[in-house]
Scaffold this motif. Structure first.
Motif, PDB file in Angstrom:
ATOM      1  N   THR A 292      -0.361 -12.339  12.190  1.00 26.63           N
ATOM      2  CA  THR A 292      -0.943 -10.392  12.393  1.00 26.63           C
ATOM      3  C   THR A 292      -2.369 -10.361  12.067  1.00 26.63           C
ATOM      4  OG1 THR A 292       0.160  -9.734  10.785  1.00 26.63           O
ATOM      5  CG2 THR A 292       1.425  -9.680  13.686  1.00 26.63           C
TER       6      THR A 292
ATOM      7  N   THR B  10      -2.395 -10.471   8.278  1.00 27.90           N
ATOM      8  CA  THR B  10      -2.022  -8.788   7.676  1.00 27.90           C
ATOM      9  C   THR B  10      -1.746  -9.440   6.254  1.00 27.90           C
ATOM     10  OG1 THR B  10       0.009  -9.026   8.328  1.00 27.90           O
ATOM     11  CG2 THR B  10      -1.677  -6.927   9.581  1.00 27.90           C
TER      12      THR B  10
ATOM     13  N   ARG C  87      -6.240   2.951   9.002  1.00 27.19           N
ATOM     14  CA  ARG C  87      -5.471   1.768   9.312  1.00 27.19           C
ATOM     15  C   ARG C  87      -4.142   2.302  10.858  1.00 27.19           C
ATOM     16  NH1 ARG C  87      -2.788  -1.867   4.214  1.00 27.19           N
ATOM     17  NH2 ARG C  87      -3.386  -3.623   6.658  1.00 27.19           N
TER      18      ARG C  87
ATOM     19  N   ARG D 205      -0.052   0.039   8.757  1.00 28.61           N
ATOM     20  CA  ARG D 205       0.103  -0.791   7.097  1.00 28.61           C
ATOM     21  C   ARG D 205       0.798  -2.128   7.099  1.00 28.61           C
ATOM     22  NH1 ARG D 205       5.108  -1.687   6.595  1.00 28.61           N
ATOM     23  NH2 ARG D 205       6.431  -0.323   6.962  1.00 28.61           N
ATOM     24  N   ALA D 206       0.319  -2.667   6.434  1.00 28.31           N
ATOM     25  CA  ALA D 206       1.111  -4.267   6.586  1.00 28.31           C
ATOM     26  C   ALA D 206       2.114  -4.303   5.890  1.00 28.31           C
ATOM     27  CB  ALA D 206      -0.039  -5.772   5.140  1.00 28.31           C
TER      28      ALA D 206
END
Length: 324
Positions: free
Chosen positions: A84, A86, A172, A175-176
């Protein structure tokens, strides 16, 4: 029927050499045969030694710079997600040790050399030259004259320092991941709970009447992907996760998918968007980008439509047997 490849090997296949893998229609290589054939002036173009296995491909982590195998899903050093893109939430990338700041080099000061002693005549001559002259700091006519020190100039007032403007964080969509998706704990069956969320309904601009919140509908996931939406015979939409009571949910709204180790959610270009939030945090306000998969953590919740909230968890034994 056999043919000879551009490298000189006999091959039963007509497209690629079954000895070295060279295309049969490729130009002849630059390699030389190993030895002359006995009884003639030609060469024995027999099978050559197999080529050494190529070194495994590697990739460099853009977060910490560590080298990983190309098939790695996460960076072994910092946990960066290569799928992804991230970065990890555990902290900044690991610092690379290096030489510390150089300490200033102190110059060695050589002690002054001893002056040669003066004779008595030289001392008397210096005293005679000094007499009669006015020297600052010595007594002249019984009064002590001191050298006047220059007065310091007043410093200009620079004024108040401007306060730094805090940088606003970029919004964002999600979030990660915390690297704790539900599928990290081995399980052979999963379910999705379909809830009516009054808090999510309260922030939606809709004229629909929210139904009363009760026990959730539970859907057992039997495949590695599941469609979220509302049934439609005209669009041939038969979603595994049926949110048909919520008219703000699109017919083909979102897609849940798994690779056997992790779960993702992907918006399919829905009218009202797909949102991902975490338990204990404020409700999400930025929808996912359509077509972009986002990994689901253990405490994540998926919000769609006017009041629908989805939660992914392990199936109980009763739910596996259809008695949940």
């Amino acid at each position: 029927m056999s043919a000879r490849c551009p490298e000189g090997h006999l091959s039963e296949a007509m497209d690629y050499c079954d000895v070295c893998g060279t295309p049969m229609d490729a130009p002849a290589g630059a390699g030389m045969p190993s030895a002359p054939a006995p009884g003639g002036g030609g060469f024995d173009l027999g099978p050559s030694a197999p080529a050494p296995a190529p070194a495994p491909a590697t990739i460099t982590c853009p977060h910490c710079g560590a080298t990983n195998v190309e098939e790695a899903l996460f960076c072994e050093a910092c946990g960066y997600d290569f799928t992804t893109g991230t970065p990890p939430m555990d902290g900044p990338a690991p610092e690379v040790e290096g030489p510390g700041p150089e300490s200033p080099v102190q110059e060695e000061v050589e002690p002054p050399e001893d002056e040669p002693e003066q004779s008595g005549e030289e001392q008397e001559r210096e005293v005679e030259e000094v007499e009669g002259e006015e020297v600052e700091g010595e007594e002249v006519e019984g009064e002590e004259v001191e050298a006047a020190a220059p007065e310091p100039e007043p410093e200009a007032d620079p004024g108040p320092e401007p306060e730094p403007t805090p940088a606003e964080p970029a919004p964002r969509a999600h979030r990660a991941p915390r690297h704790t998706p539900p599928s990290r704990e081995l399980a052979d069956a999963w379910v999705v709970e379909i809830w009516v969320d009054p808090d999510w309904y309260a922030v939606q601009q809709t004229d629909e009447t929210c139904p009363s919140a009760g026990v959730p509908d539970v859907v057992l996931l039997t495949r590695s992907s599941a469609l979220v939406g509302r049934p439609s015979s005209s669009l041939a939409a038969r979603p595994e996760i049926d949110a048909g009571g919520d008219s703000a949910v699109s017919r083909r709204h979102a897609q849940l998918s798994s690779d056997g180790q992790r779960w993702w959610i992907e918006d399919l270009g829905s009218s009202n968007g797909t949102f991902v939030g975490t338990v204990g945090e404020p409700l999400p306000t930025t929808p996912l980008t359509p077509g972009q998969r986002v990994e689901i953590d253990r405490d994540d919740r998926i919000f769609v439509g006017a009041w629908t909230r989805l939660a992914l968890r392990h199936a109980t034994e009763a739910e596996k047997q259809g008695r949940g």
